[in-house]
Design a protein around this motif. Structure first.
Motif, mmCIF file in Angstrom:
data_model
loop_
_atom_site.group_PDB
_atom_site.id
_atom_site.type_symbol
_atom_site.label_atom_id
_atom_site.label_comp_id
_atom_site.label_asym_id
_atom_site.label_seq_id
_atom_site.Cartn_x
_atom_site.Cartn_y
_atom_site.Cartn_z
ATOM 1 N N ARG A 497 0.879 -1.173 0.000
ATOM 2 C CA ARG A 497 0.000 0.000 0.000
ATOM 3 C C ARG A 497 0.921 1.228 0.000
ATOM 4 O O ARG A 497 1.836 1.307 0.832
ATOM 5 C CB ARG A 497 -0.877 -0.024 1.246
ATOM 6 N N VAL A 498 0.680 2.126 -0.910
ATOM 7 C CA VAL A 498 1.557 3.307 -1.039
ATOM 8 C C VAL A 498 0.802 4.532 -0.525
ATOM 9 O O VAL A 498 -0.308 4.817 -0.983
ATOM 10 C CB VAL A 498 1.929 3.530 -2.530
ATOM 11 N N LYS A 499 1.387 5.239 0.424
ATOM 12 C CA LYS A 499 0.700 6.412 0.992
ATOM 13 C C LYS A 499 1.564 7.651 0.757
ATOM 14 O O LYS A 499 2.725 7.695 1.180
ATOM 15 C CB LYS A 499 0.524 6.159 2.504
ATOM 16 N N VAL A 500 1.021 8.643 0.105
ATOM 17 C CA VAL A 500 1.781 9.880 -0.141
ATOM 18 C C VAL A 500 1.859 10.677 1.162
ATOM 19 O O VAL A 500 0.875 10.753 1.908
ATOM 20 C CB VAL A 500 1.111 10.723 -1.254
ATOM 21 N N GLU A 501 3.039 11.262 1.412
ATOM 22 C CA GLU A 501 3.234 12.048 2.627
ATOM 23 C C GLU A 501 2.210 13.195 2.674
ATOM 24 O O GLU A 501 1.954 13.824 1.655
ATOM 25 C CB GLU A 501 4.651 12.645 2.622
ATOM 26 N N ARG A 502 1.659 13.408 3.857
ATOM 27 C CA ARG A 502 0.678 14.491 4.027
ATOM 28 C C ARG A 502 1.326 15.831 3.676
ATOM 29 O O ARG A 502 2.469 16.057 4.041
ATOM 30 C CB ARG A 502 0.224 14.545 5.480
#
Ligand code: HEM
Length: 531
Positions: A497-502
């Motif tokens: 799962r890839v989460k972009v930095e806030r």
């Protein structure tokens, strides 16, 4: 008591003052008229036209705020075509268009009348020489034929499959797993993807493993130099020739940096060619990666039995790196950014992957949830939704945002725009993907479904979806690029799962290829932990 003399002085002073005031008033009125007149030009021409400077001040503002959006806004306002008028007495004028009927004419119907041309060739010659991206006529055709033959060979296809499995499963996944083990460190996904496609194109085109995706992510000076060179080359297109030529002559500013970068780019490529030639001559080492585009080029002979000149070999290699390295990795970076904001699309892609690998014959690796699943080429081809999602991302963020041509003989665009011989034309691929008249009111929304008819991917004509160009100069690497992008995307999505930095800042970089200016900072987690 007033003396007669002092009254006279006061009167003459007042007269002088009123004369000066009148001059100031006149100058003020004149400036006001000029400003109003210049600003009123905006209505008809899209931008104010200033005396002497033409539209240059607006361009400078546009370059600061983001030239792609700036051009798209003007094109939308001007129904798809406008004429950029540069400073007086310069040839810094362009016809800018994004109208499909003009593009069809330029790319296909009257292709031969729209060349890369002498002035554009000159701008990019320092970096790309006579490589296929920067040449016309026989020089272009011969390179295109040779590259096309290599790309369409079975050997190239099977090498592509092999090298991608190795690069993704062995190298990329080691880095991503390491980042998870080290406590979900922030990583720059765009940088990793660029390294992956650079290693891949060097293996496939030159038979050289550059290893930029190896653990430790080694620094290769060539990469930075290459990015600098493409960036400064694009800026030349937006700078009056007199200015950048003077800067080059005096070795100043960005032209000075360009010179150093070009030297590094050429040194790297010369070394690759030199080593390959030595290998071929000595035959002492067998080419680890079999035959490749470079060995084919080196072996080529013309009618008189002469080999391809060293300079052309170098130019072709530099162009291959531009085509093969930047385009698909940048497209993937934008795609992952879109996925981060569209979890429904991500779920649909995942469902498609599970469904397709779940249909494998009994006895083979069924593993829809298997961590080490390697997606097979036939399965990649059947991923229609993923294909649509990648295409949708390319519509909004095309890897090559702008294209440049020069008119060979007097002509007229189908929308009536007059084109004198030598007119420089820019067509904005970025704008074509964002025109309400083509894509509808929801043109700015990311909707893979717009590409699907009964669940199957339905392509649009190349003059509407111009990300891969069209006509005789269309992208030769399109099938290869889609395979590479789909394989990498499916492999990553299936496993992580890839989460972009806030609050990660997102903007396109001004360069020949549309990099994400600040990279794509993400954290990765394993999907296995979720099952
Ligand atoms: C998402 C991926 C890609 C996009 C959006 C893309 C886009 C384009 C565009 C717009 C052109 C026209 C360039 C011009 O005329 O100046 C082009 C040409 C070309 N592309 Fe691609 N490209 C992609 C991937 C690739 C890859 C991976 C390769 C090779 C490994 C490749 C090889 C070529 C070649 C050889 C041409 C030259 C065609 C010619 O001038 O005749 N492309 N591409």
């Amino acid at each position: 008591m007033f003396s007669f003399k002092s009254v006279r002085t006061v009167v003459s002073d007042l007269l002088l003052l009123s004369k000066e005031l009148r001059t100031i008033e006149f100058m003020f009125a004149f400036v006001l008229v000029v400003i109003i007149h210049s600003l009123r030009q905006k209505k008809n021409h899209g931008l104010p036209i200033w005396p002497i400077l033409g539209m240059l001040p607006s361009l400078l503002l546009g370059l600061r705020s983001g030239v792609y959006d700036w051009l798209t806004k003007i094109l939308n306002h001007q129904s798809g075509t406008f004429v950029f008028k540069g400073p007086w007495f310069t040839s810094f004028n362009y016809v800018v268009t994004s109208k499909p009927k003009n593009l069809k004419y330029l790319l296909s119907t009257n292709f031969s009348n729209f060349a890369k041309g002498e002035s554009f060739n000159y701008i990019a010659r320092d970096v790309f020489g006579e490589g296929f991206f920067n040449s016309d006529g026989v020089a272009w055709l011969l390179q295109r034929r040779a590259v096309s033959a290599a790309f369409h060979s079975n050997e190239f296809r099977s090498m592509t499959v092999e090298s991608l499995v190795d690069l993704v499963h062995r190298r990329l996944f080691s880095i991503l797993d390491n980042s998870i083990k080290s406590g979900n460190l922030l990583i720059d996904l765009q940088d990793l993807l660029l390294r992956l496609s650079f290693d891949n194109i060097c293996i496939l085109a030159f038979g050289v493993d550059t290893g930029t995706l190896n653990l430790g992510l080694p620094n290769i000076p060539f990469v930075k130099a290459f990015e600098e060179a493409t960036c400064v080359t694009l800026l030349r297109f937006f700078t009056p020739a007199l200015v950048w030529r003077a800067m080059r002559f005096l070795n100043l500013g960005r032209e000075r940096r360009l010179k150093t970068s070009i030297r590094e780019v050429h040194d790297f490529v010369d070394e690759v060619i030199h080593t390959k030639k030595k290998d071929i001559l000595s035959k002492s080492t067998r080419d680890k990666f079999g035959s490749n585009i470079l060995t084919t080029f080196i072996a080529m002979k013309d009618d008189k039995g002469s080999s391809v000149p060293e300079k052309i070999l170098r130019d072709t290699c530099v162009s291959l790196i531009l085509g093969g390295r930047d385009t698909s990795s940048i497209a993937l970076a934008w795609f992952f950014w879109f996925l981060d904001q569209n979890s429904v699309v991500e779920e649909k892609i995942l469902a498609e992957i599970y469904r397709i690998v779940g249909e494998r014959e009994t006895g083979s690796d069924k593993g829809g949830t298997e961590a080490n699943l390697v997606v097979m080429p036939e399965e990649v081809k059947r991923m229609e939704y993923l294909h649509a999602a990648l295409t949708e991302s390319l519509r909004l963020y095309p890897s090559v945002p702008l294209e440049f041509r020069e008119v060979v003989e007097d002509d007229v665009f189908p929308d009536g725009t007059t084109l004198k011989k030598g007119t420089k034309v820019i067509y904005s691929i970025h704008a074509v993907g964002r025109m309400k008249s083509i894509w509808g009111k929801d043109c700015m929304e990311f909707k893979p479904e717009r590409w699907l008819t009964d669940g199957k991917f339905a392509r649009e004509p190349t003059y509407k979806f111009t990300a891969f160009n069209g006509g005789p100069r269309d992208c030769l690497g399109k099938d290869f690029a889609y395979y590479q992008m789909k394989f990498i995307a499916a492999s990553i999505i299936h496993r992580y799962r890839v989460k972009v930095e806030r609050n990660h800042p997102v903007a396109p970089k001004l360069s020949l290829s549309m990099y994400m200016k600040y990279g794509l900072k993400v954290t990765i987690s394993s999907r296995r932990c979720e099952n």
